[in-house]
Design a protein around this motif. Structure first.
Motif, short mmCIF file in Angstrom:
data_model
loop_
_atom_site.label_atom_id
_atom_site.label_comp_id
_atom_site.label_asym_id
_atom_site.label_seq_id
_atom_site.Cartn_x
_atom_site.Cartn_y
_atom_site.Cartn_z
N PHE A 41 0.85 -1.18 0.00
CA PHE A 41 0.00 0.00 0.00
C PHE A 41 0.89 1.24 0.00
CE2 PHE A 41 0.58 -1.02 4.50
CZ PHE A 41 0.88 0.20 5.06
N LEU A 42 0.30 2.37 -0.36
CA LEU A 42 1.04 3.62 -0.50
C LEU A 42 0.62 4.57 0.61
CD1 LEU A 42 3.04 4.98 -2.49
CD2 LEU A 42 1.06 5.97 -3.65
N LYS A 43 1.63 5.12 1.30
CA LYS A 43 1.36 6.07 2.37
C LYS A 43 2.37 7.22 2.28
CE LYS A 43 1.07 6.46 7.41
NZ LYS A 43 1.23 5.74 8.70
N PHE A 79 5.95 3.34 -0.53
CA PHE A 79 5.30 2.04 -0.58
C PHE A 79 5.63 1.21 0.67
CE2 PHE A 79 5.18 3.21 -5.04
CZ PHE A 79 3.93 2.74 -5.43
N TYR A 80 4.63 0.49 1.16
CA TYR A 80 4.77 -0.38 2.33
C TYR A 80 4.35 -1.80 1.95
CZ TYR A 80 5.40 3.60 5.50
OH TYR A 80 5.88 4.70 6.15
N PHE A 81 5.03 -2.77 2.54
CA PHE A 81 4.65 -4.18 2.36
C PHE A 81 3.64 -4.55 3.44
CE2 PHE A 81 5.15 -8.67 3.43
CZ PHE A 81 5.01 -9.27 2.17
N GLU A 82 2.62 -5.32 3.08
CA GLU A 82 1.64 -5.77 4.07
C GLU A 82 1.11 -7.13 3.65
OE1 GLU A 82 -1.93 -3.62 6.34
OE2 GLU A 82 -2.40 -4.06 4.24
N ARG A 83 1.14 -8.08 4.58
CA ARG A 83 0.59 -9.40 4.27
C ARG A 83 0.08 -10.05 5.54
NH1 ARG A 83 3.32 -14.42 0.88
NH2 ARG A 83 1.37 -15.55 0.59
N ARG A 84 -1.10 -10.61 5.46
CA ARG A 84 -1.69 -11.30 6.60
C ARG A 84 -1.04 -12.67 6.79
NH1 ARG A 84 -5.39 -9.25 9.47
NH2 ARG A 84 -6.58 -7.44 8.76
#
Length: 388
Positions: free
Chosen positions: A11-13, A17-22
């Motif tokens: 996602f972009l903040k 860019f940031y990595f995110e995974r459940r």
């Protein structure tokens, strides 16, 4: 926060860019969170996509190993039967076996009590790097080749020599402690690994006297809680976390020697036993102490802004204050420079080194230094008055 479907698991903040995974449910019991998120340190969509995909692939591979580890080995019961039928005991019994991830758990359970959250994070992060590169092996299965490969990967990450030294020190401690608890004698492969310990190491620079006075002057001009924190550190030599985690009751003004009591709190532990001390208030720090106690809000904290959770957020304080100071101070100077300046300022008035150590909470060498209660407050106050 915006999601870009063209870049998986990101996602972009604020343009970054940031990595995110459940974390999948079947391996979630290995974690203390439900998802993994961190900055990819890029504003480029192409670079972010590459890094996100690489991170996702590494996680898939690691989760596969966790699933295999949690699954019973086919034919395991036959191994037990074979062991009982042997005329001599196996060379390596079950209680002599522990993986690195398990060793981290043992290390934190026995040595982590009463230690700050950074102690746990350092152990988990450093050994996590080893697992990422070399796998989660039995402690005795790691080789010198693994250690060298681990070193090379840290260098490729761009870590400085001092950072690599800290990481290796933590890994060595975990491996040594795990082996000791199991009664295993082994040569630690993560010991005596060569790398340039001075690579990219930047010396901390003290603030010149004229710059220090300028910063203090700006603090008094702006006169808010952020600047109070800077001014308090400037004439006490406190660590930033020590100052940010203070209670109002830790500030004592109605006594012959106004002072700050530096002691451990559940939300902010002390770095070392010698960090517990009393520091006289003089100059800018005395001004700050009066400003803090004059506030009528209900918070028991001297700096409520950085104590809204279970732990003092000194990292947030450091980032904000260093950003504010940057235009005023020389290159490589930061909030920590005040501690370096404190030593230099006390040296300039020929203050004895053991008194300097007691003011700054530094460890003094020698058995004799552990006897008695140290110098009276009045003595420390006299030396501090000389530097302001």
């Amino acid at each position: 926060m915006a999601y870009d479907k063209s870049i998986p698991f990101s996602f972009l903040k604020d343009g970054v860019f940031y990595f995110e995974r459940r974390i999948p449910r079947d391996v979630q019991h290995h974690y203390d969170t439900q998802k993994i998120a961190y900055s990819l340190r890029t504003r480029s969509a192409m670079v972010a996509a590459s890094r996100a995909r690489r991170a996702a692939d590494q996680l898939d591979e690691y989760w596969y190993h966790l699933r295999i580890k949690d699954t019973a080995l086919p034919g395991k019961h036959r191994l037990r039967i074979a062991a009982r039928n042997q005329s001599h005991p196996p060379s390596k019994t079950l209680n002599e076996t522990v993986n690195l991830s398990e060793a981290v758990g043992i290390y934190l359970r026995l040595k982590g009590k009463g230690r700050p959250a950074t102690f746990k994070r350092a152990a988990e992060r450093s050994c996590g790097y080893v697992i990422d590169i070399c796998g989660d092996k039995d402690l005795q299965a790691y080789t010198k080749a693994d250690a060298n490969r681990f070193r090379d990967s840290l260098i490729e990450r761009g870590l400085s020599g001092s950072s690599i030294t800290r990481v290796f020190g933590t890994v060595r401690s975990v491996v040594n402690f795990g082996a000791s608890e199991l009664g295993v004698t082994m040569a630690n492969p993560f010991g005596n690994v060569y790398f340039d310990r001075q690579a990219d190491v930047k010396d901390r620079v003290p603030l010149p006297d004229d710059v220090l006075r300028k910063v203090q002057s700006e603090c008094k001009r702006i006169d808010d809680d952020l600047r109070w924190l800077v001014a308090l550190v400037s004439d006490t030599g406190l660590r930033l976390a020590e100052a940010a985690g203070l209670l109002r009751e830790d500030i004592i003004l109605d006594d012959q020697v106004p002072r700050i009591v530096v002691r451990g709190h559940p939300w902010r532990r002390l770095k070392t036993p010698t960090s517990a001390r009393e520091v006289p208030l003089v100059g800018a720090s005395f001004w700050v102490a009066k400003r803090i106690l004059a506030q009528t809000d209900a918070s028991p904290f001297a700096f409520p802004r950085y104590n809204k959770s279970e732990e003092t957020n000194s990292n947030s304080a450091s980032a904000a204050l260093n950003k504010w100071m940057k235009p005023m101070v020389p290159e490589r100077c930061s909030m920590h420079s005040f501690r370096h300046s404190m030593r230099d300022r006390l040296r300039a008035v020929e203050c004895p080194s053991d008194i300097v150590d007691q003011i700054g909470g530094w460890q003094t060498e020698g058995v004799g230094q552990t006897y008695g209660r140290g110098y009276p407050l009045s003595v420390k106050a006299n030396w501090l008055r000389r530097i302001v």
